[in-house]
Enzyme design. Structure first.
Site, short mmCIF file in Angstrom:
data_model
loop_
_atom_site.label_atom_id
_atom_site.label_comp_id
_atom_site.label_asym_id
_atom_site.label_seq_id
_atom_site.Cartn_x
_atom_site.Cartn_y
_atom_site.Cartn_z
N HIS A 110 0.81 -1.22 0.00
CA HIS A 110 0.00 0.00 0.00
C HIS A 110 0.84 1.27 0.00
O HIS A 110 0.34 2.36 -0.28
CB HIS A 110 -0.98 0.00 1.18
CG HIS A 110 -0.36 0.22 2.52
ND1 HIS A 110 -0.03 -0.81 3.38
CD2 HIS A 110 -0.02 1.35 3.17
CE1 HIS A 110 0.47 -0.31 4.49
NE2 HIS A 110 0.49 1.00 4.39
N SER B 276 4.62 2.72 7.87
CA SER B 276 4.32 1.53 7.07
C SER B 276 5.52 1.10 6.23
O SER B 276 6.13 1.92 5.53
CB SER B 276 3.13 1.80 6.14
OG SER B 276 1.95 1.96 6.87
N ASP C 161 0.55 -7.96 1.85
CA ASP C 161 0.84 -6.52 1.80
C ASP C 161 2.35 -6.26 1.83
O ASP C 161 2.81 -5.29 2.42
CB ASP C 161 0.15 -5.78 2.95
CG ASP C 161 0.08 -4.27 2.69
OD1 ASP C 161 0.32 -3.85 1.55
OD2 ASP C 161 -0.18 -3.51 3.65
#
Length: 433
Positions: free
Chosen positions: A147, A257, A177
């Protein structure tokens, strides 16, 4: 005897009286001025002395005395106030400092550009997302989240020395992910890397350290503990379930992230991926993909550009009480097999799909009742969609699994050979509904 007339006597009396009155007036004026001056002096003395005699010494008065003493001190004396040159750290601080110095240069800041469209549907380039990544190979390979780089037309990597390079995608896996990107470091530049650690032996309560770029604040370090293990978590953006997530209370914020979650030896035991928060900021509930998953995914991404998972060519739906009652089943947990691919390995092994079409949720979703209910895959009990993902997570194409299904109120065991992930399938698990 000398005689005076009446007029002389009267004149003399007037003159003498005037002289007496003048002298008296002059004396009274002098006396009045002295009295006033004396009273003023007394009043001023009382006013200036009243605070001293009527109130105790205040803190500010003491501060004034200290200030006065400092002002009387020469500047040379003030500038030579001794400062201790001995610095001591606690064991915990030494660990933190050691991990940061060892790993921070291997954490990069990732920024992207994406294509957007204006009111006239004309495309233009704008800044996309930002996040973190870990250099895992000196040739410029970086591990991050999908992402972070999603829909990017350009990806830029900033190193700890401020240099920036353009990177390209090597491979990405939406189910975990995780993504691998690469940039080409200049000749002679030696990159620092982060080694993978063992996530299988983590314990709740174990100290962990996160390094990333929250809100663009590069190479920020936060500490915490492992607050839970083995969390299956659904990605709200994609709807996919990521298994075995590490939960931590180390502060994880937007921009973290893709950054590493480290143990006290500076080894990457997780990849920080998401938070659970109503305010979209750290609430002490952050999640990281375990390194065990990352190692397997990275190997496949470097070799194939995608992850080769073993799958069954079937459509399944998680069983609920309502579906079980409607279908008159004697179980209410498991994965209901809606359909099986024609000619697939699962069909050849004897797995059955449903035959009765019904609407599920709305009139666009049709499922079929009457098929098998998967209750177990090898040694993993299947009670939910997360269990189904978990049972196939480590499987490869060609692996044979033992599938226990509920059929006609009896348990039936089937040996099913797994197929390869097909391009365009829904998350690689045979079109989950």
């Amino acid at each position: 005897m000398r005689l005076y007339t009446r007029g002389q006597i009267v004149f003399t009396s007037i003159v003498v009286g005037a002289i007496v009155c003048g002298v008296s007036a002059l004396g009274f004026s002098t006396y009045f001025k002295k009295a006033v001056n004396s009273e003023n002096q007394t009043s001023e003395t009382q006013i200036s002395k009243a605070p001293v005699s009527e109130t105790p010494v205040s803190v500010s008065s003491k501060n004034d005395e200290v200030l006065s003493s400092l002002l009387e001190t020469s500047p040379e004396t003030i500038t030579t106030i001794p400062v201790s040159d001995s610095v001591t750290y606690t064991q915990d601080e030494v660990q933190n400092i050691s991990v940061y110095e060892k790993c921070s240069d291997a954490v990069v800041n990732i920024n992207t550009q994406v294509v957007a469209y204006d009111w006239f549907l004309e495309p233009y380039v704008q800044d996309g997302g930002s996040g973190s990544g870990s250099i895992i190979d000196k040739r410029g390979y970086i591990l991050t989240n999908v992402h972070v780089i999603q829909k990017a037309t350009k990806i830029y990597v900033s190193l700890s020395d401020g240099t920036q390079y353009e990177a390209e995608v090597v491979g990405q896996d939406a189910d975990s992910d995780l993504a691998v990107i690469k940039f080409n470091p200049p000749e002679g530049v030696s990159l620092k890397t982060i080694q993978f650690g063992d996530s299988q032996n983590l314990r709740v309560g174990q100290k962990v350290i996160a390094i990333g770029n929250p809100y663009g604040l590069t190479r920020t370090m936060t500490t915490g503990i492992v607050s839970s293990l083995g969390r299956p978590l659904k990605d709200s953006a994609t709807g996919r379930i990521i298994n075995n997530m590490i939960q931590t209370d180390a502060a994880i914020n937007p921009g973290n992230s893709g950054g590493p979650l480290l143990d006290t030896n500076g080894r990457m035991i997780g990849i920080n991926t998401m938070i659970v928060s109503n305010s979209n900021s750290s609430a002490g509930v952050g999640f990281a993909v375990p390194s065990e998953t990352a190692v397997r995914v990275v190997k496949d991404l470097l070799k194939y550009g995608k992850v080769n998972r073993g799958t069954m060519d079937i459509n399944v739906i998680q069983l609920t009480n309502r579906i079980a009652q409607y279908a008159r089943l004697d179980v209410n947990t498991g994965m209901l097999v809606s359909s099986v691919g024609k000619g697939s390995l699962a069909e050849k092994a004897g797995l059955r799909g449903g035959t009765e079409a019904v609407y599920y949720g709305n009139r666009r979703n049709v499922i079929y009742l009457g098929g098998d209910v998967i209750r177990k895959i090898d040694n993993t009990a299947i009670t939910s969609l997360a269990d189904y993902y978990l049972a196939l997570e480590n499987k490869r194409p060609g692996d044979v699994v033992t599938v226990t299904v509920r059929r006609d109120r009896k348990d039936v065991e089937l040996k099913i050979k797994l197929e390869g992930d097909t391009e365009g399938s829904d998350s690689g698990y045979g079109g989950l509904i």
